[in-house]
Design a protein around this motif. Structure first.
Motif, PDB file in Angstrom:
ATOM      1  N   ARG A   3       0.847  -1.181   0.000  1.00 18.50           N
ATOM      2  CA  ARG A   3       0.000   0.000   0.000  1.00 18.50           C
ATOM      3  C   ARG A   3       0.890   1.241   0.000  1.00 18.50           C
ATOM      4  O   ARG A   3       1.838   1.334   0.772  1.00 18.50           O
ATOM      5  N   TYR A   4       0.577   2.190  -0.857  1.00 17.00           N
ATOM      6  CA  TYR A   4       1.373   3.414  -0.894  1.00 17.00           C
ATOM      7  C   TYR A   4       0.474   4.633  -0.836  1.00 17.00           C
ATOM      8  O   TYR A   4      -0.416   4.801  -1.661  1.00 17.00           O
ATOM      9  N   ASP A   5       0.725   5.477   0.158  1.00 19.89           N
ATOM     10  CA  ASP A   5       0.059   6.763   0.288  1.00 19.89           C
ATOM     11  C   ASP A   5       1.141   7.775   0.630  1.00 19.89           C
ATOM     12  O   ASP A   5       1.836   7.619   1.646  1.00 19.89           O
ATOM     13  N   PRO A   6       1.346   8.802  -0.200  1.00 18.35           N
ATOM     14  CA  PRO A   6       2.399   9.781   0.094  1.00 18.35           C
ATOM     15  C   PRO A   6       2.323  10.348   1.501  1.00 18.35           C
ATOM     16  O   PRO A   6       3.357  10.649   2.103  1.00 18.35           O
ATOM     17  N   ALA A   7       1.116  10.495   2.044  1.00 23.61           N
ATOM     18  CA  ALA A   7       0.964  11.068   3.386  1.00 23.61           C
ATOM     19  C   ALA A   7       1.654  10.232   4.454  1.00 23.61           C
ATOM     20  O   ALA A   7       2.014  10.753   5.515  1.00 23.61           O
ATOM     21  N   ASP A   8       1.861   8.935   4.193  1.00 22.56           N
ATOM     22  CA  ASP A   8       2.549   8.080   5.159  1.00 22.56           C
ATOM     23  C   ASP A   8       4.008   8.488   5.335  1.00 22.56           C
ATOM     24  O   ASP A   8       4.662   8.058   6.293  1.00 22.56           O
ATOM     25  N   TYR A   9       4.521   9.302   4.423  1.00 25.05           N
ATOM     26  CA  TYR A   9       5.923   9.705   4.460  1.00 25.05           C
ATOM     27  C   TYR A   9       6.078  11.178   4.813  1.00 25.05           C
ATOM     28  O   TYR A   9       7.062  11.818   4.448  1.00 25.05           O
ATOM     29  N   LYS A  20      -4.338  19.155  -0.160  1.00 21.31           N
ATOM     30  CA  LYS A  20      -4.124  17.827   0.423  1.00 21.31           C
ATOM     31  C   LYS A  20      -2.679  17.668   0.896  1.00 21.31           C
ATOM     32  O   LYS A  20      -2.413  17.090   1.965  1.00 21.31           O
ATOM     33  N   ALA A  21      -1.736  18.197   0.126  1.00 20.67           N
ATOM     34  CA  ALA A  21      -0.335  18.121   0.506  1.00 20.67           C
ATOM     35  C   ALA A  21      -0.066  18.932   1.766  1.00 20.67           C
ATOM     36  O   ALA A  21       0.692  18.497   2.643  1.00 20.67           O
ATOM     37  N   ALA A  22      -0.688  20.105   1.877  1.00 19.52           N
ATOM     38  CA  ALA A  22      -0.509  20.937   3.076  1.00 19.52           C
ATOM     39  C   ALA A  22      -1.024  20.220   4.310  1.00 19.52           C
ATOM     40  O   ALA A  22      -0.380  20.246   5.375  1.00 19.52           O
ATOM     41  N   ARG A  23      -2.172  19.567   4.195  1.00 20.87           N
ATOM     42  CA  ARG A  23      -2.706  18.806   5.335  1.00 20.87           C
ATOM     43  C   ARG A  23      -1.773  17.654   5.705  1.00 20.87           C
ATOM     44  O   ARG A  23      -1.566  17.375   6.886  1.00 20.87           O
ATOM     45  N   ALA A  24      -1.226  17.009   4.704  1.00 18.11           N
ATOM     46  CA  ALA A  24      -0.368  15.846   4.954  1.00 18.11           C
ATOM     47  C   ALA A  24       0.882  16.211   5.744  1.00 18.11           C
ATOM     48  O   ALA A  24       1.333  15.438   6.597  1.00 18.11           O
ATOM     49  N   VAL A  25       1.432  17.397   5.482  1.00 21.20           N
ATOM     50  CA  VAL A  25       2.659  17.789   6.196  1.00 21.20           C
ATOM     51  C   VAL A  25       2.344  18.669   7.413  1.00 21.20           C
ATOM     52  O   VAL A  25       3.253  19.219   8.040  1.00 21.20           O
ATOM     53  N   GLY A  26       1.057  18.810   7.731  1.00 17.98           N
ATOM     54  CA  GLY A  26       0.657  19.548   8.928  1.00 17.98           C
ATOM     55  C   GLY A  26       0.645  21.039   8.770  1.00 17.98           C
ATOM     56  O   GLY A  26       0.762  21.779   9.759  1.00 17.98           O
ATOM     57  N   GLU A  27       0.445  21.521   7.525  1.00 18.97           N
ATOM     58  CA  GLU A  27       0.419  22.969   7.302  1.00 18.97           C
ATOM     59  C   GLU A  27      -0.945  23.430   6.807  1.00 18.97           C
ATOM     60  O   GLU A  27      -1.114  24.593   6.444  1.00 18.97           O
ATOM     61  N   GLY A  28      -1.908  22.508   6.750  1.00 16.27           N
ATOM     62  CA  GLY A  28      -3.231  22.872   6.240  1.00 16.27           C
ATOM     63  C   GLY A  28      -4.222  23.124   7.333  1.00 16.27           C
ATOM     64  O   GLY A  28      -3.980  22.871   8.506  1.00 16.27           O
ATOM     65  N   MET A  59       5.587  17.237  -1.020  1.00 17.46           N
ATOM     66  CA  MET A  59       4.455  16.320  -0.866  1.00 17.46           C
ATOM     67  C   MET A  59       3.516  16.390  -2.065  1.00 17.46           C
ATOM     68  O   MET A  59       3.033  15.354  -2.555  1.00 17.46           O
ATOM     69  N   ALA A  60       3.251  17.584  -2.576  1.00 16.23           N
ATOM     70  CA  ALA A  60       2.364  17.717  -3.734  1.00 16.23           C
ATOM     71  C   ALA A  60       2.939  16.997  -4.948  1.00 16.23           C
ATOM     72  O   ALA A  60       2.212  16.369  -5.725  1.00 16.23           O
TER      73      ALA A  60
END
Length: 242
Positions: A81-87, A234-242, A106-107
């Motif tokens: 399983r691959y989800d960029p947010a996991d990284y 979505k990328a901002a949320r993933a890295v904690g900036e959204g 991330m984007a």
């Protein structure tokens, strides 16, 4: 002798079937988006009238690192399983070291998630298409070999990218750092710095500079930019900036 030939043929059948299946998947995805980090430009830009000048923010101050750096604490082992947010932790760490925007890293990972990233599938596809990109950031061999010069991963190999996702993110971050260093202080095109860097990541530094001067991106580059904008929140949320 005949039995030996039949036995060899049977062993090759699964490999051929796998390669054909992967070809169909990637070929379908590539109708709207090609491999990124290509060593040569992929689009032929067409001129367009220039817009008001956009001023670039200060270039990243972090110099290329030649000292050993601690790896992020989160495991980078590959999984089905691959989800960029996991990284996200690796993205934040590598972005900070390279002096680039974590949201941009991330984007781009979201943009590059259009094809399977299982190591076995990537290597099977590379046998069919030797110039294919490797790793979750879809980096070509020539780009990786250039980016790693003078960096703390200089002794790493492009062939390791499918198995080491942190290495793929690290190389992505430093490539964006190098692209940022190539940008002029101002440009006439109505793009942000992150948008130009993403265009450069997709089509090469030469095209990035042409786009900065006001040249219109081709359909592939425009599609990549549209995807980046769609993935930005979505990328901002993933890295904690959204």
């Amino acid at each position: 002798m005949e039995d030996a030939r039949v036995s060899r043929l049977r062993r090759w059948i699964p490999v051929v079937v796998l390669a054909l299946a992967l070809y169909v998947i990637v070929r379908a995805a590539n109708t709207s988006q090609g491999d990124s980090s290509a060593p040569a430009p992929t689009d032929t830009p067409t001129p367009t009238p220039t817009a008001d000048a956009t001023t670039r923010s200060a270039p990243p101050s972090a110099p290329p690192s030649v000292a050993s750096s601690a790896a992020p604490s989160v495991s980078t082992k590959t999984s089905p399983r691959y989800d960029p947010a996991d990284y996200a932790s690796q993205v934040r760490s590598r972005a900070r070291r390279a002096g680039v925007d974590a949201r941009l890293l991330m984007a781009i990972l979201y943009n590059e998630a259009y094809k399977p990233h299982a190591p076995s599938l990537e290597r099977a596809w590379q046998k069919v298409k030797p110039d294919a990109a490797f790793g979750i950031a879809n980096m070509h061999r020539a780009t990786f070999d250039e980016v790693k010069k003078g960096r703390d991963f200089v002794h790493r190999s492009w062939e390791e990218l499918p198995d080491d996702r942190d290495l793929a993110i690290e190389a992505e971050a430093w490539y964006l750092h190098d692209l940022a260093a190539a940008l002029p202080a101002t440009w006439s095109a109505p793009y942000t710095e992150d948008e130009l860097l993403a265009l450069g990541y997709n089509t090469g530094a030469g095209n990035m500079l042409a786009f900065a001067r006001g040249v219109t991106p081709g359909s592939q580059a425009q599609s990549y930019l549209d995807k980046l904008r769609a993935n930005w929140a979505k990328a901002a949320r993933a890295v904690g900036e959204g």
